[in-house]
Enzyme design. Sequence first.
Site, PDB file in Angstrom:
ATOM      1  CB  SER A 124       2.946   7.867  -2.564  1.00 26.61           C
ATOM      2  OG  SER A 124       2.189   8.512  -3.478  1.00 26.61           O
ATOM      3  CE1 TYR A 148      -1.346   4.916   0.338  1.00 20.45           C
ATOM      4  CE2 TYR A 148      -1.417   6.800  -1.288  1.00 20.45           C
ATOM      5  CZ  TYR A 148      -0.805   5.760  -0.934  1.00 20.45           C
ATOM      6  OH  TYR A 148       0.287   5.267  -1.287  1.00 20.45           O
ATOM      7  CE  LYS A 152       2.287   4.710   1.082  1.00 17.98           C
ATOM      8  NZ  LYS A 152       2.943   3.410   1.360  1.00 17.98           N
TER       9      LYS A 152
HETATM   10  P1  NAD Z   1      -1.181  -3.386  -3.635  1.00 21.65           P
HETATM   11  O1  NAD Z   1      -2.481  -3.112  -3.011  1.00 21.65           O
HETATM   12  O2  NAD Z   1      -1.122  -4.215  -4.905  1.00 21.65           O
HETATM   13  O3  NAD Z   1      -0.118  -4.106  -2.827  1.00 21.65           O
HETATM   14  C1  NAD Z   1      -0.040  -4.022  -1.417  1.00 21.65           C
HETATM   15  C2  NAD Z   1      -0.054  -5.265  -0.837  1.00 21.65           C
HETATM   16  O4  NAD Z   1       0.109  -5.002   0.817  1.00 21.65           O
HETATM   17  C3  NAD Z   1      -1.016  -6.051  -0.992  1.00 21.65           C
HETATM   18  O5  NAD Z   1      -0.591  -7.369  -1.668  1.00 21.65           O
HETATM   19  C4  NAD Z   1      -1.571  -6.461   0.234  1.00 21.65           C
HETATM   20  O6  NAD Z   1      -2.532  -7.640   0.192  1.00 21.65           O
HETATM   21  C5  NAD Z   1      -0.571  -6.100   1.114  1.00 21.65           C
HETATM   22  N1  NAD Z   1      -1.100  -5.590   2.529  1.00 21.65           N
HETATM   23  C6  NAD Z   1      -1.766  -4.590   2.671  1.00 21.65           C
HETATM   24  N2  NAD Z   1      -1.901  -4.246   4.183  1.00 21.65           N
HETATM   25  C7  NAD Z   1      -0.994  -5.396   4.737  1.00 21.65           C
HETATM   26  C8  NAD Z   1      -1.033  -5.751   6.065  1.00 21.65           C
HETATM   27  N3  NAD Z   1      -1.428  -5.183   7.067  1.00 21.65           N
HETATM   28  N4  NAD Z   1      -0.280  -6.936   6.363  1.00 21.65           N
HETATM   29  C9  NAD Z   1       0.348  -7.699   5.243  1.00 21.65           C
HETATM   30  N5  NAD Z   1       0.149  -7.346   3.898  1.00 21.65           N
HETATM   31  C10 NAD Z   1      -0.524  -6.334   3.581  1.00 21.65           C
HETATM   32  O7  NAD Z   1      -0.332  -1.785  -3.927  1.00 21.65           O
HETATM   33  P2  NAD Z   1       0.743  -1.448  -4.880  1.00 21.65           P
HETATM   34  O8  NAD Z   1       0.098  -0.719  -5.953  1.00 21.65           O
HETATM   35  O9  NAD Z   1       1.533  -2.824  -5.334  1.00 21.65           O
HETATM   36  O10 NAD Z   1       1.529  -0.539  -4.042  1.00 21.65           O
HETATM   37  C11 NAD Z   1       2.738  -0.914  -3.070  1.00 21.65           C
HETATM   38  C12 NAD Z   1       2.902   0.098  -2.145  1.00 21.65           C
HETATM   39  O11 NAD Z   1       3.376   1.314  -2.839  1.00 21.65           O
HETATM   40  C13 NAD Z   1       1.837   0.447  -1.305  1.00 21.65           C
HETATM   41  O12 NAD Z   1       2.523   0.814   0.068  1.00 21.65           O
HETATM   42  C14 NAD Z   1       1.320   1.904  -1.851  1.00 21.65           C
HETATM   43  O13 NAD Z   1       0.768   2.647  -0.874  1.00 21.65           O
HETATM   44  C15 NAD Z   1       2.526   2.424  -2.373  1.00 21.65           C
HETATM   45  N6  NAD Z   1       2.399   3.047  -3.831  1.00 21.65           N
HETATM   46  C16 NAD Z   1       1.611   2.718  -4.585  1.00 21.65           C
HETATM   47  C17 NAD Z   1       1.311   3.556  -5.748  1.00 21.65           C
HETATM   48  C18 NAD Z   1       0.303   3.010  -6.832  1.00 21.65           C
HETATM   49  O14 NAD Z   1      -0.307   3.825  -7.604  1.00 21.65           O
HETATM   50  N7  NAD Z   1       0.160   1.936  -7.025  1.00 21.65           N
HETATM   51  C19 NAD Z   1       1.893   4.857  -6.015  1.00 21.65           C
HETATM   52  C20 NAD Z   1       2.578   5.211  -4.835  1.00 21.65           C
HETATM   53  C21 NAD Z   1       2.920   4.539  -3.595  1.00 21.65           C
HETATM   54  C1  WQD Z   2      -4.532  10.309 -12.915  1.00 20.52           C
HETATM   55  C2  WQD Z   2      -5.116  11.475 -13.729  1.00 20.52           C
HETATM   56  C3  WQD Z   2      -7.226  12.178 -12.561  1.00 20.52           C
HETATM   57  C4  WQD Z   2      -9.424   8.287 -13.191  1.00 20.52           C
HETATM   58  C5  WQD Z   2      -3.196   8.431  -7.247  1.00 20.52           C
HETATM   59  C6  WQD Z   2      -3.122   8.859  -5.826  1.00 20.52           C
HETATM   60  C7  WQD Z   2      -1.769   8.992  -5.421  1.00 20.52           C
HETATM   61  C8  WQD Z   2      -0.823   7.611  -6.199  1.00 20.52           C
HETATM   62  C9  WQD Z   2      -1.015   7.360  -7.496  1.00 20.52           C
HETATM   63  C10 WQD Z   2      -0.257   5.923  -4.449  1.00 20.52           C
HETATM   64  C11 WQD Z   2      -5.835  12.408 -12.897  1.00 20.52           C
HETATM   65  C12 WQD Z   2      -7.521  11.473 -14.141  1.00 20.52           C
HETATM   66  C13 WQD Z   2      -8.424   9.336 -13.062  1.00 20.52           C
HETATM   67  C14 WQD Z   2     -10.530   8.274 -14.114  1.00 20.52           C
HETATM   68  C15 WQD Z   2      -9.626  10.379 -14.741  1.00 20.52           C
HETATM   69  N1  WQD Z   2      -1.031   6.293  -5.392  1.00 20.52           N
HETATM   70  N2  WQD Z   2      -8.454  10.515 -13.995  1.00 20.52           N
HETATM   71  N3  WQD Z   2     -10.657   9.299 -14.792  1.00 20.52           N
HETATM   72  O1  WQD Z   2      -4.740  10.931  -8.632  1.00 20.52           O
HETATM   73  O2  WQD Z   2      -2.347  11.205  -9.989  1.00 20.52           O
HETATM   74  O3  WQD Z   2      -2.631   9.698  -8.108  1.00 20.52           O
HETATM   75  O4  WQD Z   2      -2.651   7.151  -7.570  1.00 20.52           O
HETATM   76  O5  WQD Z   2       0.388   6.609  -3.516  1.00 20.52           O
HETATM   77  O6  WQD Z   2      -1.510   8.706  -4.099  1.00 20.52           O
HETATM   78  O7  WQD Z   2      -3.541   9.900  -5.513  1.00 20.52           O
HETATM   79  O8  WQD Z   2      -3.469   9.007 -10.227  1.00 20.52           O
HETATM   80  O9  WQD Z   2      -4.523   7.428 -11.703  1.00 20.52           O
HETATM   81  O10 WQD Z   2      -6.083   8.372 -10.125  1.00 20.52           O
HETATM   82  O11 WQD Z   2      -5.175   9.877 -11.729  1.00 20.52           O
HETATM   83  O12 WQD Z   2      -9.846  11.416 -15.618  1.00 20.52           O
HETATM   84  O13 WQD Z   2     -11.239   7.327 -14.047  1.00 20.52           O
HETATM   85  O14 WQD Z   2      -6.360  10.891 -14.237  1.00 20.52           O
HETATM   86  O15 WQD Z   2      -8.076  13.160 -12.536  1.00 20.52           O
HETATM   87  O16 WQD Z   2      -5.680  13.806 -13.694  1.00 20.52           O
HETATM   88  P1  WQD Z   2      -3.539  10.099  -9.113  1.00 20.52           P
HETATM   89  P2  WQD Z   2      -4.846   8.313 -10.884  1.00 20.52           P
END
Ligand code: NAD
Ligand code: WQD
Length: 339
Positions: A124, A148, A152
Amino acid sequence: MKVLVTGGAGYIGSHTTLCLLEEGHNVVVLDNLVNSNLESLRRVQQLSGRSLEFRELDLLNAEAVSNLLAEGNFEAVIHFAGLKAVGESVEQPLRYYQNNIVGTLNLLHGMEAHGVRRLVFSSSATVYGASQDVPLTEKAPLDATNPYGRTKEHIEDILTDLGAADTDWSIALLRYFNPVGAHESGLIGEDPVGVPNNLLPFVAQVAVGRRNKVMVFGDDYPTADGTGVRDYIHVMDLAAGHLAALGYLANRKGVFRWNLGTGRGSSVLEVIEAFGAAVGRPIPYEITGRRPGDSAVSYADPSAALADLSWAAHRDLRQMCQDHWRWQQTNPVGYSSDG
Ligand code: NAD
Ligand code: WQD
């Protein structure tokens, strides 16, 4: 290729699984459904016209994970499974370290024991922490600011050490920026449990009438309109990035890291306006105080992914909002049928 997708029932995993099936790969999804619904995979199969194998398994069950890898004949693993809520990770750090790090270690032990050494990992942009120069390149120092994000960062370290110790491994660390949007069919999309933490799902729930208004976290940042700027990336572009990384690893050993973003930043107010345009009416919002830990501006330099993987995101904010809205409008309560 036969691919194990951990967390494949979740948001990004389901979209990537769809792309894998459409490209002719065979997919086994491992998920404990802690943050997802099996309905996503039923729809992935419907869309692709192909079937996949689903294993309801927890990565914390080391023996079951090892057994699956022993019998699976997998050529590669895409590892999405993890917990991802920043605020929750501050309140429950042990749960986050246990689930994300121990779960990953169990997966890696199983892969090592059964000769699977090709891995694509969901990292991430959060590993870069706040207040750094933009655009962020892969060389920016890592400085995650919450548990969190530190899971990562630690997993990136573990995978880097593993690749150095055993040069047979091929590992891609994909640093996603802000994934949003949904498959253009509107059949699969993001279905957060409870109050959404992220901006786009919150805006979408306001648009569909589940919430009254968007709270904008601060309008006094040093940005054009004072609100936070992020690099929103369409989930289908992100899914394509995983297939590109998998292809790259097919004939290379080592540990590689790529930013997956568009290289363009959008402010909170720009997102609210673009979503309103997709819906056809303005989205109500109110300016409130800053959210602790938020940075003013974050966006990627995605040029390494373009150079190495011939991958670039090509869907713009308009399309992200249109597709996200199609999903939300046709599935107002997500995958659940009980409201
Ligand atoms: P999500 O929660 O929709 O998907 C994650 C999946 O992992 C879920 O289906 C959950 O049930 C499963 N899971 C969690 N712990 C588990 C375990 N111990 N065993 C088996 N399954 C398990 O999230 P997402 O948005 O699809 O994110 C996928 C990956 O990408 C995650 O690792 C997340 O940290 C990373 N990521 C997400 C974002 C974002 O903003 N969505 C941004 C950057 C990185
Ligand atoms: C985006 C912008 C907020 C909600 C997060 C995690 C990051 C990654 C992606 C997994 C910011 C603003 C938000 C609201 C708002 N996840 N905001 N009102 O914070 O960039 O990243 O998700 O890896 O680890 O930290 O994303 O969508 O929460 O916020 O004004 O109700 O929207 O302040 O500027 P962020 P976000």
